[in-house]
Design a protein around this motif. Structure first.
Motif, PDB file in Angstrom:
ATOM      1  N   LEU A   7       6.407  -7.915   5.922  1.00 13.56           N
ATOM      2  CA  LEU A   7       6.623  -7.971   4.480  1.00 13.56           C
ATOM      3  C   LEU A   7       5.340  -8.348   3.754  1.00 13.56           C
ATOM      4  CD1 LEU A   7       8.329  -8.048   1.882  1.00 13.56           C
ATOM      5  CD2 LEU A   7       8.984 -10.393   2.491  1.00 13.56           C
ATOM      6  N   PHE A   8       4.692  -9.422   4.177  1.00 13.07           N
ATOM      7  CA  PHE A   8       3.498  -9.883   3.484  1.00 13.07           C
ATOM      8  C   PHE A   8       2.304  -8.974   3.734  1.00 13.07           C
ATOM      9  CE2 PHE A   8       5.986 -13.794   3.337  1.00 13.07           C
ATOM     10  CZ  PHE A   8       5.755 -14.196   2.025  1.00 13.07           C
ATOM     11  N   GLN A   9       2.346  -8.217   4.817  1.00 14.87           N
ATOM     12  CA  GLN A   9       1.297  -7.236   5.056  1.00 14.87           C
ATOM     13  C   GLN A   9       1.438  -6.047   4.110  1.00 14.87           C
ATOM     14  OE1 GLN A   9       1.056  -4.485   8.741  1.00 14.87           O
ATOM     15  NE2 GLN A   9      -0.323  -6.170   9.247  1.00 14.87           N
ATOM     16  N   ASN A  10       2.674  -5.682   3.826  1.00 18.08           N
ATOM     17  CA  ASN A  10       2.928  -4.493   3.014  1.00 18.08           C
ATOM     18  C   ASN A  10       3.055  -4.781   1.521  1.00 18.08           C
ATOM     19  OD1 ASN A  10       2.987  -2.889   5.339  1.00 18.08           O
ATOM     20  ND2 ASN A  10       5.168  -3.261   5.639  1.00 18.08           N
ATOM     21  N   LYS A  11       3.326  -6.043   1.172  1.00 17.09           N
ATOM     22  CA  LYS A  11       3.538  -6.394  -0.236  1.00 17.09           C
ATOM     23  C   LYS A  11       2.945  -7.775  -0.483  1.00 17.09           C
ATOM     24  CE  LYS A  11       7.184  -6.609  -3.787  1.00 17.09           C
ATOM     25  NZ  LYS A  11       8.631  -6.450  -4.072  1.00 17.09           N
ATOM     26  N   ASP A 212      15.254 -17.228 -13.645  1.00 13.96           N
ATOM     27  CA  ASP A 212      15.428 -15.975 -14.382  1.00 13.96           C
ATOM     28  C   ASP A 212      14.148 -15.147 -14.249  1.00 13.96           C
ATOM     29  OD1 ASP A 212      13.589 -17.290 -16.011  1.00 13.96           O
ATOM     30  OD2 ASP A 212      14.978 -17.528 -17.700  1.00 13.96           O
ATOM     31  N   LYS A 213      14.121 -14.004 -14.918  1.00 15.98           N
ATOM     32  CA  LYS A 213      12.983 -13.100 -14.799  1.00 15.98           C
ATOM     33  C   LYS A 213      11.689 -13.753 -15.271  1.00 15.98           C
ATOM     34  CE  LYS A 213      11.408  -8.440 -16.084  1.00 15.98           C
ATOM     35  NZ  LYS A 213      11.781  -7.179 -16.778  1.00 15.98           N
ATOM     36  N   ALA A 214      11.751 -14.482 -16.380  1.00 17.91           N
ATOM     37  CA  ALA A 214      10.545 -15.094 -16.944  1.00 17.91           C
ATOM     38  C   ALA A 214       9.967 -16.149 -16.007  1.00 17.91           C
ATOM     39  CB  ALA A 214      10.858 -15.711 -18.303  1.00 17.91           C
ATOM     40  N   SER A 215      10.822 -17.023 -15.471  1.00 13.51           N
ATOM     41  CA  SER A 215      10.318 -18.062 -14.576  1.00 13.51           C
ATOM     42  C   SER A 215       9.858 -17.464 -13.250  1.00 13.51           C
ATOM     43  CB  SER A 215      11.369 -19.144 -14.342  1.00 13.51           C
ATOM     44  OG  SER A 215      12.575 -18.602 -13.856  1.00 13.51           O
ATOM     45  N   PHE A 216      10.516 -16.382 -12.809  1.00  9.60           N
ATOM     46  CA  PHE A 216      10.056 -15.697 -11.597  1.00  9.60           C
ATOM     47  C   PHE A 216       8.665 -15.106 -11.821  1.00  9.60           C
ATOM     48  CE2 PHE A 216       9.425 -11.717  -9.283  1.00  9.60           C
ATOM     49  CZ  PHE A 216       9.515 -12.164  -7.978  1.00  9.60           C
ATOM     50  N   GLN A 217       8.476 -14.419 -12.915  1.00 14.60           N
ATOM     51  CA  GLN A 217       7.177 -13.800 -13.179  1.00 14.60           C
ATOM     52  C   GLN A 217       6.083 -14.847 -13.336  1.00 14.60           C
ATOM     53  OE1 GLN A 217       8.136 -11.360 -16.630  1.00 14.60           O
ATOM     54  NE2 GLN A 217       8.414  -9.539 -15.339  1.00 14.60           N
ATOM     55  N   HIS A 218       6.409 -15.978 -13.972  1.00 15.39           N
ATOM     56  CA  HIS A 218       5.424 -17.052 -14.126  1.00 15.39           C
ATOM     57  C   HIS A 218       5.023 -17.590 -12.761  1.00 15.39           C
ATOM     58  CE1 HIS A 218       3.313 -20.471 -15.803  1.00 15.39           C
ATOM     59  NE2 HIS A 218       4.034 -21.276 -15.040  1.00 15.39           N
ATOM     60  N   ALA A 219       5.997 -17.889 -11.911  1.00 13.90           N
ATOM     61  CA  ALA A 219       5.697 -18.414 -10.582  1.00 13.90           C
ATOM     62  C   ALA A 219       4.936 -17.396  -9.745  1.00 13.90           C
ATOM     63  CB  ALA A 219       6.991 -18.831  -9.884  1.00 13.90           C
ATOM     64  N   ALA A 220       5.364 -16.139  -9.823  1.00 13.34           N
ATOM     65  CA  ALA A 220       4.732 -15.095  -9.011  1.00 13.34           C
ATOM     66  C   ALA A 220       3.292 -14.826  -9.423  1.00 13.34           C
ATOM     67  CB  ALA A 220       5.554 -13.811  -9.087  1.00 13.34           C
ATOM     68  N   SER A 221       2.935 -15.205 -10.638  1.00 15.46           N
ATOM     69  CA  SER A 221       1.547 -15.015 -11.075  1.00 15.46           C
ATOM     70  C   SER A 221       0.601 -15.982 -10.376  1.00 15.46           C
ATOM     71  CB  SER A 221       1.435 -15.177 -12.592  1.00 15.46           C
ATOM     72  OG  SER A 221       1.645 -16.519 -12.991  1.00 15.46           O
ATOM     73  N   PHE A 222       1.146 -17.018  -9.739  1.00  9.96           N
ATOM     74  CA  PHE A 222       0.331 -18.009  -9.039  1.00  9.96           C
ATOM     75  C   PHE A 222       0.518 -17.960  -7.522  1.00  9.96           C
ATOM     76  CE2 PHE A 222       1.023 -19.838 -13.267  1.00  9.96           C
ATOM     77  CZ  PHE A 222      -0.278 -20.164 -13.632  1.00  9.96           C
ATOM     78  N   SER A 223       1.277 -16.976  -7.030  1.00  9.99           N
ATOM     79  CA  SER A 223       1.607 -16.945  -5.609  1.00  9.99           C
ATOM     80  C   SER A 223       1.956 -15.519  -5.209  1.00  9.99           C
ATOM     81  CB  SER A 223       2.791 -17.877  -5.326  1.00  9.99           C
ATOM     82  OG  SER A 223       3.940 -17.404  -6.014  1.00  9.99           O
ATOM     83  N   ASN A 224       2.456 -15.374  -3.990  1.00 12.81           N
ATOM     84  CA  ASN A 224       2.902 -14.056  -3.544  1.00 12.81           C
ATOM     85  C   ASN A 224       4.292 -13.709  -4.066  1.00 12.81           C
ATOM     86  OD1 ASN A 224       1.129 -15.290  -1.099  1.00 12.81           O
ATOM     87  ND2 ASN A 224       0.774 -13.085  -1.293  1.00 12.81           N
ATOM     88  N   GLY A 225       4.976 -14.699  -4.594  1.00 13.21           N
ATOM     89  CA  GLY A 225       6.312 -14.452  -5.100  1.00 13.21           C
ATOM     90  C   GLY A 225       7.054 -15.762  -5.288  1.00 13.21           C
ATOM     91  N   ALA A 226       8.374 -15.675  -5.424  1.00 18.21           N
ATOM     92  CA  ALA A 226       9.147 -16.879  -5.709  1.00 18.21           C
ATOM     93  C   ALA A 226      10.548 -16.777  -5.127  1.00 18.21           C
ATOM     94  CB  ALA A 226       9.205 -17.125  -7.217  1.00 18.21           C
TER      95      ALA A 226
END
Length: 249
Positions: A7-11, A212-226
């Motif tokens: 997963l982390f290799q492909n995304k 929610d979508k907003a908090s997911f996108q905020h977290a994902a901007s600092f990591s590989n995801g959430a």
């Protein structure tokens, strides 16, 4: 290759992980929920092993775990439910729970069942790191099961270096020193912490407070995801799981 590694290799970005307790809301819901999440495009699922005293979890997950236990869920029953899961489920699967349950089941028996059912990793927040590296790491590695380790804003740099060396799969980046179910609050200090962990060589996902979508996108901007748990469990309880997952895309 382990499915988590694949997963982390492909995304590398916007990886969505969902947590829910096995046997909730009803005892037979584990597999149908997994199938729905895969069909909706979720990248990774953490299946909770219900426990009577989940210290790191907030009231929603505690209540759901109690409901699952009252339904009759147990670790052995969970493995029985997952026996044929890999006939249709291809996404990575993680078991998340507490060390007492695994220890009582038997570590060797637990890892053997993980191999048989296609479990890719585990998250055991209360397994002491030193005990893991000394007594169990070689067994987990031989079984091909990642032990995903947690870091928090209070993790010192010295401790972080030790965790990074022992970690496999990815790091679970706890967003704050609180139980699950709160809201993710933006702050300069928290974002500096996120950036420090993201700079490590091992991938990371942020959990606690993603709802929610907003908090997911905020977290994902600092990591590989959430990771989303409490909000999804609330949706499961209301019969709105499909709609909730759809709202994240």
């Amino acid at each position: 290759m382990n499915r988590i590694d694949q997963l982390f290799q492909n995304k590398q970005k916007d990886i969505l992980s969902i947590y829910f307790p096995a046997g909730y809301p009803k005892l037979g819901d584990t597999l149908p929920t997994l199938q729905m999440l895969q069909d909706k495009g979720v990248d990774l699922v953490e299946i909770g092993i219900p426990f009577s005293d989940p210290l790191a979890d907030g009231p929603v997950i505690q209540s759901a775990a109690k409901q699952a236990l009252d339904n009759g869920m147990s670790l052995q029953l969970l493995f029985n439910q997952l026996r044929d899961a890999r006939k249709s489920i291809t996404m990575p699967l993680i078991l998340m729970g507490y060390w007492n349950t695994v220890y009582k089941f038997g570590v060797d028996a637990f890892l053997d069942e993980c191999k048989k059912t296609g479990i890719d990793g585990v998250i055991l927040p209360d397994l002491p790191l030193e005990e893991y590296t000394e007594d169990y790491q070689s067994k987990f590695e031989a079984a091909g099961v990642h032990n995903v380790l947690l870091v928090t804003p209070q993790t010192t740099d010295k401790r972080l270096s030790i965790i990074e060396k022992a970690a496999s799969g990815f790091l679970y980046m706890v967003s704050s020193a609180a139980t699950t179910g709160g809201a993710l609050q933006a702050s300069k200090e928290r974002e500096e912490y996120f950036r420090k962990i993201a700079a490590l060589e091992i991938p990371s996902l942020i959990g606690f407070g993603i709802h929610d979508k907003a908090s997911f996108q905020h977290a994902a901007s600092f990591s590989n995801g959430a990771i989303i748990g409490t909000a999804f469990i609330k949706a499961l309880e209301k019969g709105q799981a499909n709609e909730f997952i759809g709202s994240l895309s």
